[in-house]
Write a protein that holds these residues in place. Structure first.
Motif, PDB file in Angstrom:
ATOM      1  N   TYR A   1       0.875  -1.180   0.000  1.00  0.00           N
ATOM      2  CA  TYR A   1       0.000   0.000   0.000  1.00  0.00           C
ATOM      3  C   TYR A   1       0.915   1.235   0.000  1.00  0.00           C
ATOM      4  O   TYR A   1       1.061   1.923   1.024  1.00  0.00           O
ATOM      5  N   PRO A   2       1.542   1.555  -1.131  1.00  0.00           N
ATOM      6  CA  PRO A   2       2.512   2.659  -1.190  1.00  0.00           C
ATOM      7  C   PRO A   2       1.849   4.010  -0.896  1.00  0.00           C
ATOM      8  O   PRO A   2       0.859   4.365  -1.521  1.00  0.00           O
ATOM      9  N   HIS A   3       2.421   4.744   0.042  1.00  0.00           N
ATOM     10  CA  HIS A   3       1.848   6.033   0.418  1.00  0.00           C
ATOM     11  C   HIS A   3       2.884   6.813   1.221  1.00  0.00           C
ATOM     12  O   HIS A   3       3.822   6.243   1.777  1.00  0.00           O
ATOM     13  N   GLY A   4       2.716   8.124   1.279  1.00  0.00           N
ATOM     14  CA  GLY A   4       3.621   8.936   2.075  1.00  0.00           C
ATOM     15  C   GLY A   4       3.648  10.387   1.634  1.00  0.00           C
ATOM     16  O   GLY A   4       2.993  10.768   0.659  1.00  0.00           O
ATOM     17  N   TYR A   5       4.401  11.201   2.352  1.00  0.00           N
ATOM     18  CA  TYR A   5       4.526  12.623   2.042  1.00  0.00           C
ATOM     19  C   TYR A   5       5.723  12.864   1.119  1.00  0.00           C
ATOM     20  O   TYR A   5       6.719  12.139   1.165  1.00  0.00           O
ATOM     21  N   HIS A   6       5.590  13.898   0.305  1.00  0.00           N
ATOM     22  CA  HIS A   6       6.699  14.272  -0.572  1.00  0.00           C
ATOM     23  C   HIS A   6       6.651  15.776  -0.851  1.00  0.00           C
ATOM     24  O   HIS A   6       5.901  16.241  -1.714  1.00  0.00           O
ATOM     25  N   GLY A   7       7.419  16.555  -0.111  1.00  0.00           N
ATOM     26  CA  GLY A   7       7.512  17.990  -0.347  1.00  0.00           C
ATOM     27  C   GLY A   7       6.275  18.772   0.056  1.00  0.00           C
ATOM     28  O   GLY A   7       5.409  18.287   0.798  1.00  0.00           O
ATOM     29  N   ILE A   8       6.181  20.011  -0.457  1.00  0.00           N
ATOM     30  CA  ILE A   8       5.047  20.887  -0.182  1.00  0.00           C
ATOM     31  C   ILE A   8       4.541  21.483  -1.487  1.00  0.00           C
ATOM     32  O   ILE A   8       5.262  21.540  -2.487  1.00  0.00           O
ATOM     33  N   ASP A   9       3.293  21.970  -1.480  1.00  0.00           N
ATOM     34  CA  ASP A   9       2.742  22.606  -2.678  1.00  0.00           C
ATOM     35  C   ASP A   9       3.043  24.108  -2.644  1.00  0.00           C
ATOM     36  O   ASP A   9       3.721  24.602  -1.739  1.00  0.00           O
ATOM     37  N   LYS A  10       2.529  24.845  -3.633  1.00  0.00           N
ATOM     38  CA  LYS A  10       2.820  26.278  -3.726  1.00  0.00           C
ATOM     39  C   LYS A  10       2.269  27.057  -2.536  1.00  0.00           C
ATOM     40  O   LYS A  10       2.752  28.146  -2.233  1.00  0.00           O
ATOM     41  N   GLY A  11       1.236  26.514  -1.896  1.00  0.00           N
ATOM     42  CA  GLY A  11       0.660  27.188  -0.741  1.00  0.00           C
ATOM     43  C   GLY A  11       1.341  26.839   0.570  1.00  0.00           C
ATOM     44  O   GLY A  11       0.950  27.337   1.626  1.00  0.00           O
ATOM     45  N   GLY A  12       2.339  25.970   0.498  1.00  0.00           N
ATOM     46  CA  GLY A  12       3.063  25.588   1.710  1.00  0.00           C
ATOM     47  C   GLY A  12       2.508  24.359   2.397  1.00  0.00           C
ATOM     48  O   GLY A  12       3.013  23.957   3.452  1.00  0.00           O
ATOM     49  N   ARG A  13       1.466  23.753   1.831  1.00  0.00           N
ATOM     50  CA  ARG A  13       0.870  22.564   2.441  1.00  0.00           C
ATOM     51  C   ARG A  13       1.684  21.315   2.090  1.00  0.00           C
ATOM     52  O   ARG A  13       2.156  21.179   0.955  1.00  0.00           O
TER      53      ARG A  13
END
Length: 271
Positions: free
Chosen positions: A130-142
């Motif tokens: 079940y591949p999942h996880g965080y990777h960086g932020i978007d232009k709004g900082g989220r």
């Protein structure tokens, strides 16, 4: 074991950076609104201005919770209160009810202590199926959270964990995000961050995979949204909804699906 230790070191480093930065940055948020004194990240410099009507609603909601003895110190936060009000379209009575349900839910599941008490030993195996996880932020900082739904192997996933433990793992992820990831992102963005951008990669997703049990986990997790109020933003959500509707033959209205915001927030697993 090495991967787990590396992950723990990264989390400790992130926590130290958040604490260090918050003690050095001026109270700009207070300057923008002197009435805002109940903010979890009040020491973080921000460039946001608050809506006066929303402030009044939050103040009234907060006072009512205090009178009813329903405001634990850990939840006495402006943006948390506002998030609940928005979730119930500023209907005071419905928001109070939702808040009480949240507190009862946290007590029932031991959420206040889940970061310290729960250990998800099968994390690496779950990641494989079940591949999942965080990777960086978007232009709004989220923070950007990604789930590769097309790579799910339901039968193998359910052989290495249980629905109950999987839910606890995601609940723990919610708590970690609010404790560490969002404060760090708020420092960088210079505004309050308490939501994610979520990308659900459905490439390769097959109907039989969902019917074989793959949908059980996302559906269970989605049911947490009313308690966690963990807001997410999807990339191209309408395309995803159209695909999901066709494959799962969902009977809910389009408006209902859009509401899932997809508070489908499956934004749980931390790096």
């Amino acid at each position: 074991m090495f991967a787990d230790e590396k992950r723990r070191r990264r989390m400790r480093s992130l926590r130290r950076k958040a604490i260090s930065a918050s003690t050095r940055i001026t109270h700009t948020l207070k300057k923008h609104s002197k009435r805002l004194v109940h903010c979890r990240f009040e020491s973080i410099s921000t460039e946001e201005f608050l809506d006066e009507e929303e402030e009044k609603a939050v103040d009234a909601f907060r006072n009512d919770l205090i009178e009813k003895d329903l405001l634990p110190v850990r939840h006495d936060d402006y943006h948390t209160l506002l998030r609940f009000l928005k979730a119930r379209k500023f209907d005071h009575d419905k928001t109070i009810q939702m808040w009480e349900e949240m507190l009862n839910w946290r007590k029932e599941f031991g959420v206040d202590y889940i970061i310290q008490d729960f250990v998800y030993d099968e994390y690496e195996e779950v990641q494989r199926y079940y591949p999942h996880g965080y990777h960086g932020i978007d232009k709004g900082g989220r923070p950007i959270y990604i789930e590769r739904l097309g790579k799910i192997d339901p039968s193998k996933l359910m052989s290495v964990t249980t629905v109950d433990r999987f839910l606890k793992y995601h609940i723990q992820g919610f708590e970690k995000a609010f404790a560490d990831k969002f404060p760090a992102c708020s420092i960088v963005a210079k505004r309050h961050i308490d939501s994610t951008t979520t990308i659900l990669d459905v490439h390769g997703l097959l109907v039989h995979a969902l019917h074989d049990g793959g949908a059980a986990y996302p559906m269970k997790i989605a049911s947490l949204s009313d308690h966690a109020i963990f807001e997410a933003r999807l990339i191209d959500p309408m395309a995803l909804l159209a695909t999901a509707s066709k494959q799962l033959e969902l009977s809910e209205s389009l408006e209902t699906l859009k509401e899932i915001n997809m508070k489908v927030s499956f934004s749980f697993s931390l790096e």
